[in-house]
Motif scaffolding. Sequence first.
Motif, PDB file in Angstrom:
ATOM      1  N   ILE A  48       0.859  -1.187   0.000  1.00  0.00           N
ATOM      2  CA  ILE A  48       0.000   0.000   0.000  1.00  0.00           C
ATOM      3  C   ILE A  48       0.891   1.231   0.000  1.00  0.00           C
ATOM      4  O   ILE A  48       1.859   1.308   0.774  1.00  0.00           O
ATOM      5  CB  ILE A  48      -0.921  -0.023   1.230  1.00  0.00           C
ATOM      6  CG1 ILE A  48      -1.965  -1.128   1.035  1.00  0.00           C
ATOM      7  CG2 ILE A  48      -1.582   1.322   1.459  1.00  0.00           C
ATOM      8  CD1 ILE A  48      -2.646  -1.552   2.298  1.00  0.00           C
ATOM      9  N   GLY A  51      11.606  12.882  11.357  1.00  0.00           N
ATOM     10  CA  GLY A  51      12.337  13.335  10.166  1.00  0.00           C
ATOM     11  C   GLY A  51      12.463  14.836  10.040  1.00  0.00           C
ATOM     12  O   GLY A  51      12.828  15.532  10.979  1.00  0.00           O
ATOM     13  N   GLU A  71      -5.750  -6.800   4.669  1.00  0.00           N
ATOM     14  CA  GLU A  71      -6.263  -5.815   5.625  1.00  0.00           C
ATOM     15  C   GLU A  71      -5.674  -4.439   5.365  1.00  0.00           C
ATOM     16  O   GLU A  71      -4.521  -4.307   4.948  1.00  0.00           O
ATOM     17  CB  GLU A  71      -5.913  -6.220   7.063  1.00  0.00           C
ATOM     18  CG  GLU A  71      -6.972  -7.072   7.718  1.00  0.00           C
ATOM     19  CD  GLU A  71      -6.681  -7.336   9.181  1.00  0.00           C
ATOM     20  OE1 GLU A  71      -7.645  -7.516   9.927  1.00  0.00           O
ATOM     21  OE2 GLU A  71      -5.499  -7.412   9.572  1.00  0.00           O
ATOM     22  N   THR A 113      20.993  10.018  10.462  1.00  0.00           N
ATOM     23  CA  THR A 113      19.749   9.471   9.900  1.00  0.00           C
ATOM     24  C   THR A 113      18.526  10.280  10.299  1.00  0.00           C
ATOM     25  O   THR A 113      17.511  10.254   9.616  1.00  0.00           O
ATOM     26  CB  THR A 113      19.515   8.023  10.377  1.00  0.00           C
ATOM     27  OG1 THR A 113      19.235   8.039  11.786  1.00  0.00           O
ATOM     28  CG2 THR A 113      20.721   7.137  10.113  1.00  0.00           C
TER      29      THR A 113
HETATM   30  C1  LIG Z   1      14.921  10.452   5.435  1.00  0.00           C
HETATM   31  C2  LIG Z   1      13.865   9.814   6.277  1.00  0.00           C
HETATM   32  C3  LIG Z   1      13.828  10.091   7.648  1.00  0.00           C
HETATM   33  C4  LIG Z   1      12.856   9.516   8.450  1.00  0.00           C
HETATM   34  N1  LIG Z   1      12.839   9.826   9.780  1.00  0.00           N
HETATM   35  C5  LIG Z   1      11.906   9.255  10.572  1.00  0.00           C
HETATM   36  C6  LIG Z   1      11.843   9.550  11.957  1.00  0.00           C
HETATM   37  O1  LIG Z   1      12.628  10.309  12.506  1.00  0.00           O
HETATM   38  N2  LIG Z   1      10.871   8.941  12.695  1.00  0.00           N
HETATM   39  C7  LIG Z   1       9.959   8.089  12.133  1.00  0.00           C
HETATM   40  O2  LIG Z   1       9.087   7.574  12.847  1.00  0.00           O
HETATM   41  N3  LIG Z   1       9.967   7.819  10.811  1.00  0.00           N
HETATM   42  C8  LIG Z   1      10.912   8.377  10.029  1.00  0.00           C
HETATM   43  N4  LIG Z   1      10.924   8.090   8.690  1.00  0.00           N
HETATM   44  C9  LIG Z   1       9.928   7.158   8.126  1.00  0.00           C
HETATM   45  C10 LIG Z   1       8.719   7.949   7.716  1.00  0.00           C
HETATM   46  O3  LIG Z   1       8.097   8.403   8.873  1.00  0.00           O
HETATM   47  C11 LIG Z   1       7.701   7.138   6.887  1.00  0.00           C
HETATM   48  O4  LIG Z   1       6.811   8.082   6.423  1.00  0.00           O
HETATM   49  C12 LIG Z   1       6.875   6.113   7.610  1.00  0.00           C
HETATM   50  O5  LIG Z   1       7.695   5.145   8.175  1.00  0.00           O
HETATM   51  C13 LIG Z   1       5.946   5.411   6.639  1.00  0.00           C
HETATM   52  O6  LIG Z   1       4.803   6.175   6.432  1.00  0.00           O
HETATM   53  P1  LIG Z   1       4.305   6.452   4.963  1.00  0.00           P
HETATM   54  O7  LIG Z   1       2.989   7.118   5.088  1.00  0.00           O
HETATM   55  O8  LIG Z   1       5.348   7.156   4.217  1.00  0.00           O
HETATM   56  O9  LIG Z   1       4.049   4.943   4.441  1.00  0.00           O
HETATM   57  P2  LIG Z   1       4.518   4.209   3.113  1.00  0.00           P
HETATM   58  O10 LIG Z   1       5.977   4.359   2.927  1.00  0.00           O
HETATM   59  O11 LIG Z   1       3.647   4.603   1.993  1.00  0.00           O
HETATM   60  O12 LIG Z   1       4.170   2.697   3.538  1.00  0.00           O
HETATM   61  C14 LIG Z   1       4.976   2.040   4.489  1.00  0.00           C
HETATM   62  C15 LIG Z   1       4.489   0.598   4.686  1.00  0.00           C
HETATM   63  O13 LIG Z   1       3.253   0.574   5.367  1.00  0.00           O
HETATM   64  C16 LIG Z   1       2.255  -0.076   4.602  1.00  0.00           C
HETATM   65  N5  LIG Z   1       1.050   0.746   4.748  1.00  0.00           N
HETATM   66  C17 LIG Z   1       0.969   2.087   4.575  1.00  0.00           C
HETATM   67  N6  LIG Z   1      -0.253   2.524   4.871  1.00  0.00           N
HETATM   68  C18 LIG Z   1      -0.974   1.434   5.223  1.00  0.00           C
HETATM   69  C19 LIG Z   1      -2.323   1.253   5.639  1.00  0.00           C
HETATM   70  N7  LIG Z   1      -3.182   2.278   5.767  1.00  0.00           N
HETATM   71  N8  LIG Z   1      -2.751  -0.002   5.933  1.00  0.00           N
HETATM   72  C20 LIG Z   1      -1.878  -1.068   5.851  1.00  0.00           C
HETATM   73  N9  LIG Z   1      -0.591  -0.944   5.464  1.00  0.00           N
HETATM   74  C21 LIG Z   1      -0.141   0.296   5.156  1.00  0.00           C
HETATM   75  C22 LIG Z   1       2.786  -0.140   3.169  1.00  0.00           C
HETATM   76  O14 LIG Z   1       2.319  -1.282   2.481  1.00  0.00           O
HETATM   77  C23 LIG Z   1       4.281  -0.179   3.396  1.00  0.00           C
HETATM   78  O15 LIG Z   1       4.711  -1.522   3.622  1.00  0.00           O
HETATM   79  C24 LIG Z   1      11.881   8.663   7.870  1.00  0.00           C
HETATM   80  C25 LIG Z   1      11.909   8.385   6.499  1.00  0.00           C
HETATM   81  C26 LIG Z   1      12.886   8.957   5.711  1.00  0.00           C
HETATM   82  C27 LIG Z   1      12.886   8.666   4.243  1.00  0.00           C
END
Ligand SMILES: Cc1cc2nc3c(=O)[nH]c(=O)nc-3n(C[C@H](O)[C@H](O)[C@H](O)COP(=O)(O)OP(=O)(O)OC[C@H]3O[C@@H](n4cnc5c(N)ncnc54)[C@H](O)[C@@H]3O)c2cc1C
Length: 304
Positions: free
Chosen positions: A31, A102, A165, A190
């Motif tokens: 997703i 982030g 799900e 990071t």
């Molecule tokens: C440079 C960088 C720094 C970061 N720093 C941090 C930090 O300091 N702290 C932190 O917590 N995170 C950090 N992150 C991670 C960031 O918060 C991501 O956004 C988060 O981990 C995933 O959320 P997303 O909405 O981007 O999900 P996506 O990347 O779109 O999805 C992530 C996963 O979740 C699944 N998924 C997504 N939505 C659903 C749903 N509704 N139902 C079921 N499965 C789902 C997807 O299939 C996938 O496997 C960082 C990322 C980067 C690139």
Amino acid sequence: MFPAEFDYERAASVSEALALLDEHADADVEILAGGHSLVPAMKNRGREPDVVVDLDVPALDAVNALDDRTVVGALTTYATLVDSGAVRSTVPLVAEAASEVGDTQIRNRGTIGGNLAAAHPGADLPAAVLASDATILLRNRDGKREVGATDFFRGDGETAVERGELLTGVRVPHADDGGFAYARKTHPATGYAMVGVAAVVETGGGGGGDDGSEGVVSSARVAATGAVDRAVRLPSVEDSLVDEPLDAATIDAAASEATDDIDTGRLRSDAHASGEFRGELLETYVGRALETAADRAAGDTPTA
Ligand SMILES: Cc1cc2nc3c(=O)[nH]c(=O)nc-3n(C[C@H](O)[C@H](O)[C@H](O)COP(=O)(O)OP(=O)(O)OC[C@H]3O[C@@H](n4cnc5c(N)ncnc54)[C@H](O)[C@@H]3O)c2cc1C
């Protein structure tokens, strides 16, 4: 690097998303929410899904604050959690944890649902939902399911979400009077938490303490991220706070229990920090989170 080839599907509603998950039940499906975990993983070929279902569902980008709980839709971004007056006033710990994620770009796109589903061992929101005693809301074609935060995180990248799900939201109960805090040691390169601690401390008495209970801890929930392969509650820390005054001696004693519930062999050890160092960070940051929670309980520190 470019991702491997995949089929792209777009869902404009929860029912469309569930239908697509059902249609592709035999395929490897991911997703796409904010894409900040998934897209890098696809680009480095850590993930090579057959199908990507892009969630474009406005109904899941919503905050609903009720009398005793706030329901946050899965597609709510960190930026919304930080900016929303409803979130800040009803479940401020969630806003505070989101503010640490982030940088601005990540916070503008990353979602609470994606953060919880990705279950990175150093992610911030899992600690906040654990300390908030939140419930994760799931749906599949057959109906709805609710999983308490304590049962949701199973390991690095592993959760209670089953095939087919969708995580639709998070229900966060409002805390009673007291204090809260999220404190973390940020890795300078990071930006992730090396260790992060979320605390919600409810205090009895309140109004003047005529019964001698002002400032005495009636309940405590403390959770850590970054220390082991998943976010975890720290029951020994919590137990040592209950029925005690929320003062420096109690906080020191509680912090000294930080690793009591953790098999120290499970402490994460990597290029960023040894397990031993993470154990020390855990004790320090339990203390810091509790100090801020105590200040807030006493009205000395502004809330989120
Ligand atoms: C440079 C960088 C720094 C970061 N720093 C941090 C930090 O300091 N702290 C932190 O917590 N995170 C950090 N992150 C991670 C960031 O918060 C991501 O956004 C988060 O981990 C995933 O959320 P997303 O909405 O981007 O999900 P996506 O990347 O779109 O999805 C992530 C996963 O979740 C699944 N998924 C997504 N939505 C659903 C749903 N509704 N139902 C079921 N499965 C789902 C997807 O299939 C996938 O496997 C960082 C990322 C980067 C690139």
